[in-house]
Enzyme design. Structure first.
Site, PDB file in Angstrom:
ATOM      1  N   ASP A 134       0.774  -1.236   0.030  1.00 31.21           N
ATOM      2  CA  ASP A 134      -0.242   0.141   0.113  1.00 31.21           C
ATOM      3  C   ASP A 134       0.909   1.207   0.077  1.00 31.21           C
ATOM      4  O   ASP A 134       1.445   1.359   0.872  1.00 31.21           O
ATOM      5  CB  ASP A 134      -0.966  -0.054   1.144  1.00 31.21           C
ATOM      6  CG  ASP A 134      -2.182   0.454   0.953  1.00 31.21           C
ATOM      7  OD1 ASP A 134      -2.421   0.923   0.150  1.00 31.21           O
ATOM      8  OD2 ASP A 134      -3.142   0.302   1.885  1.00 31.21           O
ATOM      9  N   ARG A 142       4.532   2.941   4.435  1.00 28.73           N
ATOM     10  CA  ARG A 142       4.505   1.717   5.047  1.00 28.73           C
ATOM     11  C   ARG A 142       6.122   1.428   5.743  1.00 28.73           C
ATOM     12  O   ARG A 142       6.225   0.746   6.604  1.00 28.73           O
ATOM     13  CB  ARG A 142       4.158   0.561   4.316  1.00 28.73           C
ATOM     14  CG  ARG A 142       2.827   0.502   3.907  1.00 28.73           C
ATOM     15  CD  ARG A 142       2.038  -0.092   4.921  1.00 28.73           C
ATOM     16  NE  ARG A 142       0.529  -0.206   4.821  1.00 28.73           N
ATOM     17  CZ  ARG A 142      -0.287   0.867   5.000  1.00 28.73           C
ATOM     18  NH1 ARG A 142       0.119   1.927   5.728  1.00 28.73           N
ATOM     19  NH2 ARG A 142      -1.717   0.488   4.966  1.00 28.73           N
ATOM     20  N   ARG A 202      -6.954  11.051   0.828  1.00 28.26           N
ATOM     21  CA  ARG A 202      -6.565  10.006   0.114  1.00 28.26           C
ATOM     22  C   ARG A 202      -7.223  10.146  -1.505  1.00 28.26           C
ATOM     23  O   ARG A 202      -6.620   9.659  -2.210  1.00 28.26           O
ATOM     24  CB  ARG A 202      -7.172   8.692   0.732  1.00 28.26           C
ATOM     25  CG  ARG A 202      -6.429   8.119   2.031  1.00 28.26           C
ATOM     26  CD  ARG A 202      -7.186   6.876   2.646  1.00 28.26           C
ATOM     27  NE  ARG A 202      -6.959   5.786   1.712  1.00 28.26           N
ATOM     28  CZ  ARG A 202      -7.646   4.807   1.712  1.00 28.26           C
ATOM     29  NH1 ARG A 202      -8.733   4.597   2.849  1.00 28.26           N
ATOM     30  NH2 ARG A 202      -7.748   3.612   1.267  1.00 28.26           N
ATOM     31  N   LYS A 232      -7.978   2.272  -7.380  1.00 30.10           N
ATOM     32  CA  LYS A 232      -8.930   1.715  -6.402  1.00 30.10           C
ATOM     33  C   LYS A 232      -9.853   3.050  -5.923  1.00 30.10           C
ATOM     34  O   LYS A 232      -9.437   4.107  -6.126  1.00 30.10           O
ATOM     35  CB  LYS A 232      -7.983   1.395  -5.142  1.00 30.10           C
ATOM     36  CG  LYS A 232      -7.168   2.060  -4.327  1.00 30.10           C
ATOM     37  CD  LYS A 232      -6.429   1.390  -3.480  1.00 30.10           C
ATOM     38  CE  LYS A 232      -5.526   2.330  -2.545  1.00 30.10           C
ATOM     39  NZ  LYS A 232      -4.888   1.615  -1.506  1.00 30.10           N
ATOM     40  N   HIS A 233     -11.050   2.635  -5.321  1.00 24.63           N
ATOM     41  CA  HIS A 233     -11.502   1.611  -5.065  1.00 24.63           C
ATOM     42  C   HIS A 233     -12.905   1.248  -5.998  1.00 24.63           C
ATOM     43  O   HIS A 233     -13.999   1.977  -5.528  1.00 24.63           O
ATOM     44  CB  HIS A 233     -12.071   1.634  -3.547  1.00 24.63           C
ATOM     45  CG  HIS A 233     -10.802   1.921  -2.514  1.00 24.63           C
ATOM     46  ND1 HIS A 233     -10.568   3.044  -2.164  1.00 24.63           N
ATOM     47  CD2 HIS A 233     -10.089   0.710  -1.972  1.00 24.63           C
ATOM     48  CE1 HIS A 233      -9.531   3.003  -1.287  1.00 24.63           C
ATOM     49  NE2 HIS A 233      -9.211   1.568  -1.138  1.00 24.63           N
ATOM     50  N   HIS A 245     -13.929  -0.632   7.007  1.00 22.25           N
ATOM     51  CA  HIS A 245     -13.209  -1.368   7.716  1.00 22.25           C
ATOM     52  C   HIS A 245     -14.174  -2.032   8.910  1.00 22.25           C
ATOM     53  O   HIS A 245     -14.056  -3.218   9.567  1.00 22.25           O
ATOM     54  CB  HIS A 245     -11.980  -0.966   8.294  1.00 22.25           C
ATOM     55  CG  HIS A 245     -11.128  -0.639   7.098  1.00 22.25           C
ATOM     56  ND1 HIS A 245     -11.104   0.415   6.398  1.00 22.25           N
ATOM     57  CD2 HIS A 245      -9.788  -1.128   6.814  1.00 22.25           C
ATOM     58  CE1 HIS A 245     -10.098   0.605   5.639  1.00 22.25           C
ATOM     59  NE2 HIS A 245      -8.901  -0.501   5.927  1.00 22.25           N
ATOM     60  N   ASP A 318     -10.445  -5.532  -2.143  1.00 19.38           N
ATOM     61  CA  ASP A 318      -9.719  -5.090  -0.985  1.00 19.38           C
ATOM     62  C   ASP A 318      -9.511  -6.004   0.022  1.00 19.38           C
ATOM     63  O   ASP A 318      -9.997  -7.258  -0.165  1.00 19.38           O
ATOM     64  CB  ASP A 318     -10.813  -3.992  -0.772  1.00 19.38           C
ATOM     65  CG  ASP A 318     -10.276  -2.968   0.009  1.00 19.38           C
ATOM     66  OD1 ASP A 318      -9.123  -3.189   0.761  1.00 19.38           O
ATOM     67  OD2 ASP A 318     -10.790  -2.031   0.280  1.00 19.38           O
TER      68      ASP A 318
END
Length: 978
Positions: A134, A142, A202, A232-233, A245, A318
């Protein structure tokens, strides 16, 4: 390259070229990765000419059904250190080696640990792994120490698609060096819902056109850099108030709306040749009657994405550990449904073994057609072949060290951060905060995290702003209570300004993003006080929504990383502008496209590459100065290199003395010696000249009647400045007299040593006479005039004259020929006899202050938004005079056309500067928009060290020869049009 990939590229009108380890999307010329990256070598055999089966087809024919199914699973592992026998690592290794997973996704980690694990797991895998990560705002999202960029919305605020392209390219370069092949970026979601808790910054913005343009540019850059971009998404996660989530977002709009808004950016990335798509966990019951998440929905993934939109690249789900799917379906059923829907890759199943068994049963039972499994595996294997993984699947550690966190990558990050800054309010022109005002500031950091270091970079940078006289800090975070709020409100009245940075970050599983009620109420109460309030939104630009009354100034910075914090602090102090335009609408605050433009008006610290300098070459300056220090040239010093808008170098080295007890800092004061003549005396004359209070060709006697003795009646002010007055260089000790007045009387009574204007002889007496003219014309003591009219307006608050009776430990010491030591007391004998305040010497300053002086000179006399000197005045005083054999300008010196010059060989003929006996120098090259300041105390412990005469020109040459282009950022990667 697979037929489907060729088709998608050719459909976009792109030239198709394949180099193993190097993708060329968006242009016809290859951009090979640095040697050592995976796939560096000959290209893979093609199947188009029918001469033989490609590796992908060979592998597919040789695989069992179990192996094919396993290839479609992407398993997760953190990139932090794990012993080989750690249960979690052993589990992942087993999934790779025995289970046969085809993909790997890395979570948080460190560069060397991740690449070591990636190489180890690649070695264990029967077939090469497709490694994903990601990386929406760079690999640093990350990986510690890798480059982080401001988020997508910041890029959207710049309105510059080349930034998106380069961010994609750099992210790809670093990812490949860390063993990663697939980027889970860019986000093509249109954030048209201010309450969206999981997309927010984002997204590139709320306009489908802007989002599509930026996402497409990022895609081209990422794939040009050698990775797969993953848009995405799908089909669009922007218009939701639910975090998937935690729960399933349900979007209740029709196909017409979907076509006009959500799908538009995806279509643009498809046209750009995007290699993979990630489906989202969101349901659209008005479009897909199954009312299940798009990830599991055949009408949305297969029918809409595959059939109708014609997308034939990789489709990845995802993460399947998110509650939007786990709450409804079990592990096995989820895996079956995503493959039924048309996905190729099953991302992060919570139980790959159980999921595999369920998929196998679905295939053998006829629920899933074997052909669809084969198609997915073929796509995956062909992608691995295109990446060259069948030939080289591991990465050299040396490649990692040279590709990750390059300085040019950081320059790009800082450039995007600065150009994204969006000023939404600025009542009474509160910003920028610039000298001569000095603000007693209070910073109250609002944070949604308990981490005590939140906002430290912003605060540290604020402390360095010249207009911030003092800075107090407070915090309001989840641990704070009502007492803290009351105390901070009470503190506001004791300060000139309150600066409130808010750090509200998009966090998965949090379910919300925004100011807490306590923070919201605090801001409203604070705005009602009489103290001006500046609000800086880091992370969530929607934070100031519903604030009434609103803060006086509102700045949107979008990101919360160091680059954004640094840029915002610089903007508050005038070192950065606010060119950004809002990519979203903030209810009751500002509409999309708004933003007040402030230009940068003061120097900011920046990397050399940010102003067209080669950092590696400029680093030789540090080597030179430290080597000279070790050779006994001086015990230490400080240096500043300014070019264009930034200080490319602001550094200190060594110690005050050779006993190495007090290290030099950039705020260490040095005795400037003869730099006093230009920084103070000449500048004072320039100010009076501009005010029409002083005529250059007037006789000195017009202002100093006592000067008209012994044939000096016709000597002019211009001749004093040009050192052509006929005065001798210096007064011997027995000539000067015991007091300042006695020395001045002696000066007035001097006879001439040559006919004025016929030659040039450098003389400290000229500068003292000029000082007396300034005092007479202005009616103020010289030190007071300089403080009020030069140093304070320029924000040079560490610059001034000192009397001779006090030791000042913060100043670098000097020593005269008798061995007498001075610290914060002038070294020059005539200036000492003048009580420390003289026109020829006596000024103390820091490299930080002189950098502001240099910025003013290289910006046509402007600084802090004010015209300090007219450009014509600077040109008049820095132009070489026409006296034969002289390099002197008015007050300033110019570069010698031949032979030795302390400005070296590379500075242009238009350069001007000066040096000081104590080991100081200041040179400006207006042709290169460049200045160099070097401060040392080479006269400590005595004045016999002469290496400074060689150090100065070598330092100047190193700096000048580091120039690579104009004073603008040297951004990494090929240009988008290449």
């Amino acid at each position: 390259m697979t037929v489907s990939l060729r088709h998608s590229l050719l459909a976009a009108g792109l030239t198709v070229t394949v180099l193993v380890g190097s993708f060329v999307f968006g242009g016809g010329r290859a951009a090979p990765l640095t040697a050592g990256l995976p796939g560096s070598g000959a290209g893979a055999p093609d199947t188009a000419d029918g001469t033989g089966a490609a590796w992908a087809e060979q592998q597919l024919r040789a695989m069992t059904l179990d192996e094919k199914i396993a290839q479609l699973f992407v398993v997760r592992i953190d990139g932090t250190f794990q012993n080989a026998d750690t249960p979690s690592y052993r589990e992942t290794a087993t999934l790779v080696e025995e289970f046969g997973a085809g993909g790997l996704i890395f979570g948080p980690g460190t560069p060397m640990t991740q690449i070591a694990m990636a190489n180890d797991l690649q070695a264990k895998a029967k077939r090469p792994l497709l490694v994903a990560q990601d990386t929406e705002w760079g690999v640093g999202m990350r990986i510690d120490e890798a480059t982080s960029f401001p988020p997508a919305m910041a890029i959207g605020a710049t309105r510059d698609a080349s930034h998106a392209y380069r961010v994609g390219y750099v992210t790809a370069q670093e990812a490949r060096a860390l063993g990663v092949h697939q980027l889970y970026a860019p986000v093509a979601d249109v954030n048209n819902n201010p309450k969206n808790p999981i997309i927010n910054v984002r997204s590139f913005g709320e306009s489908p056109s802007l989002v599509g343009t930026m996402a497409s540019a990022f895609t081209r850059g990422a794939q040009r850099g050698g990775t797969l971009a993953t848009v995405k998404h799908f089909p669009g996660h922007g218009d939701t108030e639910v975090d998937s989530h935690i729960n399933l977002p349900i979007l209740r709009f029709d196909r017409g709306r979907l076509d006009s808004l959500e799908l538009s950016p995806f279509r643009q990335t498809f046209d750009a040749g995007v290699q993979s798509v990630m489906t989202g966990h969101l349901a659209l019951p008005e479009i897909a009657a199954d009312s299940v998440p798009a990830t599991l929905s055949r009408p949305l993934t297969h029918d809409l994405l595959r059939d109708e939109l014609g997308y034939d690249g990789l489709v990845v789900t995802d993460a399947l550990n998110m509650q939007a799917v786990t709450r409804t379906f079990g592990v096995g059923e989820t895996a079956v449904r995503v493959l039924e829907a048309g996905a190729d890759l099953v991302l992060m199943s919570t139980n790959p073994h159980a999921a595999h068994q369920a998929v196998r049963r679905a295939v053998t039972g006829g629920r899933i057609d074997t052909t669809e499994i084969n198609d997915s595996v073929r796509r995956l294997l062909a992608t691995k072949q295109d990446l060259g993984l069948h030939e080289a699947r591991q990465v050299s550690l040396d490649t990692t060290r040279h590709q990750v966190a390059r300085r040019s990558h950081e320059v790009l990050s800082r450039t995007v951060a600065r150009e994204s800054l969006t000023l939404l309010a600025n009542a009474d022109s509160l910003l920028p905060l610039t000298p001569p005002e000095q603000h007693d500031a209070l910073v109250v950091t609002l944070s949604d995290s308990e981490y005590p270091g939140t906002g430290d970079t912003f605060i540290d940078q604020l402390r360095d702003q010249p207009a911030i006289g003092s800075l107090d800090t407070r915090r309001l975070d989840p641990r704070s209570d009502s007492t803290d709020v009351k105390d901070h409100l009470a503190d506001a009245s004791d300060h000139d300004i309150v600066i409130v940075p808010s750090f509200l970050r998009v966090q998965a599983w949090s379910g919300s993003i925004g100011l807490s009620d306590r923070h919201h109420d605090f801001l409203e109460d604070l705005a009602e006080t009489e103290t001006p309030v500046t609000f800086v939104a880091f992370g969530n630009p929607y934070a100031p929504t519903d604030l009434a009354p609103a803060p006086d100034a509102i700045l949107a910075a979008y990101g919360s990383g160091d680059a954004s914090q640094r840029a915002a602090a610089q903007a508050l102090g005038g070192g950065a502008g606010t060119p950004g335009r809002l990519p979203v609408t903030i209810p009751d605050v500002a509409e999309k496209g708004e933003g007040q433009s402030l230009a940068p008006v003061a120097p900011r610290e920046g990397l050399p590459e940010s102003v067209g300098l080669d950092g590696a070459r400029l680093a030789r300056l540090d080597t030179l100065l430290r080597s000279a220090m070790l050779d006994g040239a001086f015990p230490g010093g400080a240096v500043a290199v300014g070019r264009g808008p930034a200080l490319a170098e602001l550094d200190a080295f060594g110690y005050h003395t050779y006993d190495e007890t007090t290290p030099v800092q950039t705020g260490t004061q040095y005795d400037l010696a003869s730099l006093t003549k230009v920084v103070a005396t000449t500048t004072a004359v320039m100010k009076l000249y501009e005010a029409d209070s002083l005529a250059l060709d007037a006789a000195v006697a017009r202002y100093l009647p006592d000067f008209a003795q012994n044939g000096k009646e016709a000597v002019t002010v211009r001749q004093l400045l040009a050192h052509t007055s006929g005065l001798k260089p210096y007064l011997d000790p027995d000539e000067r007299g015991p007091t300042r007045d006695a020395l001045l009387d002696t000066l007035m009574a001097q006879t001439l040593t040559y006919t004025p204007g016929t030659q040039s002889t450098y003389s400290g007496l000229n500068a003292i006479a000029l000082m007396r003219i300034v005092e007479t014309v202005s009616g103020q003591p010289f030190d007071e005039f300089c403080r009020r009219h030069i140093f304070a307006p320029l924000g040079m608050d560490q610059t001034g004259f000192y009397d001779t009776d006090v030791t000042r430990e913060w100043a670098a010491p000097t020593t005269d020929t008798s061995g007498t030591r001075y610290r914060g007391s002038v070294h020059d004998p005539m200036a000492r006899d003048m009580g420390g305040v003289s026109g020829n010497a006596g000024l103390f300053s820091t490299v930080e202050d002189l950098a502001r002086f240099g910025y003013m000179l290289t910006h046509e006399g402007r600084i802090d938004g004010r015209q300090f000197l007219a450009p014509e005045t600077i040109a008049t005083f820095t132009a070489q005079t026409d006296v034969p054999g002289s390099t002197r300008a008015l007050g300033w010196d110019t570069k010698s056309p031949e032979g030795y010059s302390s400005a070296g060989d590379a500075f242009s003929a238009a350069s001007f500067g000066h040096t000081g006996y104590t080991g100081t120098s200041f040179w400006v090259d207006p042709a290169a928009d460049l200045f160099v300041v070097l401060l040392t105390n080479r006269v400590y412990p005595d004045d016999t060290a002469e290496q400074i005469t060689q150090v100065r020109p070598r330092a100047a040459d190193i700096v000048h020869r580091a120039i690579e282009g104009p004073p603008q950022p040297l951004l990494p990667g090929p240009k988008p049009e290449e």
